[in-house]
Design a protein around this motif. Structure first.
Motif, mmCIF file in Angstrom:
data_model
loop_
_atom_site.group_PDB
_atom_site.id
_atom_site.type_symbol
_atom_site.label_atom_id
_atom_site.label_comp_id
_atom_site.label_asym_id
_atom_site.label_seq_id
_atom_site.Cartn_x
_atom_site.Cartn_y
_atom_site.Cartn_z
ATOM 1 N N LEU A 257 3.844 5.699 -5.528
ATOM 2 C CA LEU A 257 3.823 5.728 -6.988
ATOM 3 C C LEU A 257 2.721 6.654 -7.506
ATOM 4 C CD1 LEU A 257 5.026 4.630 -9.570
ATOM 5 C CD2 LEU A 257 3.472 2.687 -9.393
ATOM 6 N N ILE A 258 1.537 6.575 -6.931
ATOM 7 C CA ILE A 258 0.425 7.444 -7.348
ATOM 8 C C ILE A 258 0.768 8.909 -7.108
ATOM 9 C CG2 ILE A 258 -1.949 8.112 -6.790
ATOM 10 C CD1 ILE A 258 -2.441 5.054 -6.272
ATOM 11 N N ASN A 259 1.308 9.225 -5.947
ATOM 12 C CA ASN A 259 1.692 10.609 -5.660
ATOM 13 C C ASN A 259 2.748 11.098 -6.639
ATOM 14 O OD1 ASN A 259 -0.061 10.894 -3.519
ATOM 15 N ND2 ASN A 259 1.443 10.268 -2.001
ATOM 16 N N HIS A 260 3.668 10.230 -6.975
ATOM 17 C CA HIS A 260 4.707 10.611 -7.938
ATOM 18 C C HIS A 260 4.085 10.905 -9.298
ATOM 19 C CE1 HIS A 260 8.325 10.707 -10.286
ATOM 20 N NE2 HIS A 260 7.849 9.736 -11.025
ATOM 21 N N TRP A 261 3.182 10.047 -9.744
ATOM 22 C CA TRP A 261 2.545 10.264 -11.039
ATOM 23 C C TRP A 261 1.756 11.558 -11.058
ATOM 24 C CZ3 TRP A 261 0.401 4.629 -11.494
ATOM 25 C CH2 TRP A 261 1.405 3.803 -11.997
ATOM 26 N N LYS A 262 1.130 11.903 -9.957
ATOM 27 C CA LYS A 262 0.327 13.121 -9.888
ATOM 28 C C LYS A 262 1.189 14.371 -9.968
ATOM 29 C CE LYS A 262 -3.635 11.407 -7.253
ATOM 30 N NZ LYS A 262 -4.338 11.481 -5.959
ATOM 31 N N THR A 263 2.414 14.297 -9.478
ATOM 32 C CA THR A 263 3.241 15.501 -9.375
ATOM 33 C C THR A 263 4.394 15.535 -10.367
ATOM 34 O OG1 THR A 263 4.628 14.485 -7.677
ATOM 35 C CG2 THR A 263 2.729 15.755 -6.926
ATOM 36 N N ILE B 28 12.878 6.492 -3.382
ATOM 37 C CA ILE B 28 12.032 7.037 -2.310
ATOM 38 C C ILE B 28 11.745 5.959 -1.274
ATOM 39 C CG2 ILE B 28 9.721 7.919 -1.774
ATOM 40 C CD1 ILE B 28 9.828 9.327 -4.552
ATOM 41 N N LEU B 29 11.386 4.767 -1.742
ATOM 42 C CA LEU B 29 11.065 3.670 -0.829
ATOM 43 C C LEU B 29 12.288 3.217 -0.046
ATOM 44 C CD1 LEU B 29 8.654 1.598 -3.064
ATOM 45 C CD2 LEU B 29 8.065 3.045 -1.114
ATOM 46 N N ALA B 30 13.441 3.164 -0.699
ATOM 47 C CA ALA B 30 14.669 2.769 -0.007
ATOM 48 C C ALA B 30 15.005 3.780 1.079
ATOM 49 C CB ALA B 30 15.820 2.651 -1.000
ATOM 50 N N ILE C 226 0.842 -1.204 0.000
ATOM 51 C CA ILE C 226 0.000 0.000 0.000
ATOM 52 C C ILE C 226 0.873 1.248 0.000
ATOM 53 C CG2 ILE C 226 -1.605 1.358 1.412
ATOM 54 C CD1 ILE C 226 -2.852 -1.393 2.231
ATOM 55 N N ILE C 227 1.915 1.249 0.816
ATOM 56 C CA ILE C 227 2.831 2.399 0.860
ATOM 57 C C ILE C 227 3.480 2.593 -0.507
ATOM 58 C CG2 ILE C 227 5.024 3.226 1.809
ATOM 59 C CD1 ILE C 227 4.166 1.851 4.462
ATOM 60 N N GLU C 228 3.916 1.493 -1.133
ATOM 61 C CA GLU C 228 4.542 1.589 -2.447
ATOM 62 C C GLU C 228 3.570 2.169 -3.475
ATOM 63 O OE1 GLU C 228 5.773 -2.387 -3.280
ATOM 64 O OE2 GLU C 228 7.363 -2.349 -1.783
#
Length: 52
Positions: free
Chosen positions: A20-26, A42-44, A14-16
């Motif tokens: 990813l969704i936030n990245h695509w939006k921005t 970002i995840l690392a 869910i965090i991943e």
């Protein structure tokens, strides 16, 4: 696989996906590889913060 482990894996996924969704939006990055590299970084970084 115990339920606790399934829950932990699902929460991480869910965090991943949220990341990813936030990245695509921005982002205006068009390359899928560039996007994947950025999200992995970002995840690392986020996981490194949790461990510390």
């Amino acid at each position: 696989m115990p339920n606790e482990e399934k829950i932990e894996i699902a929460e991480q996924r869910i965090i991943e996906l949220k990341t990813l969704i936030n990245h695509w939006k921005t982002s205006n990055i068009s390359s899928r590889r560039s996007t994947a590299d950025l999200v992995e970084a970002i995840l690392a970084d986020r996981q490194g913060t949790k461990v510390a």
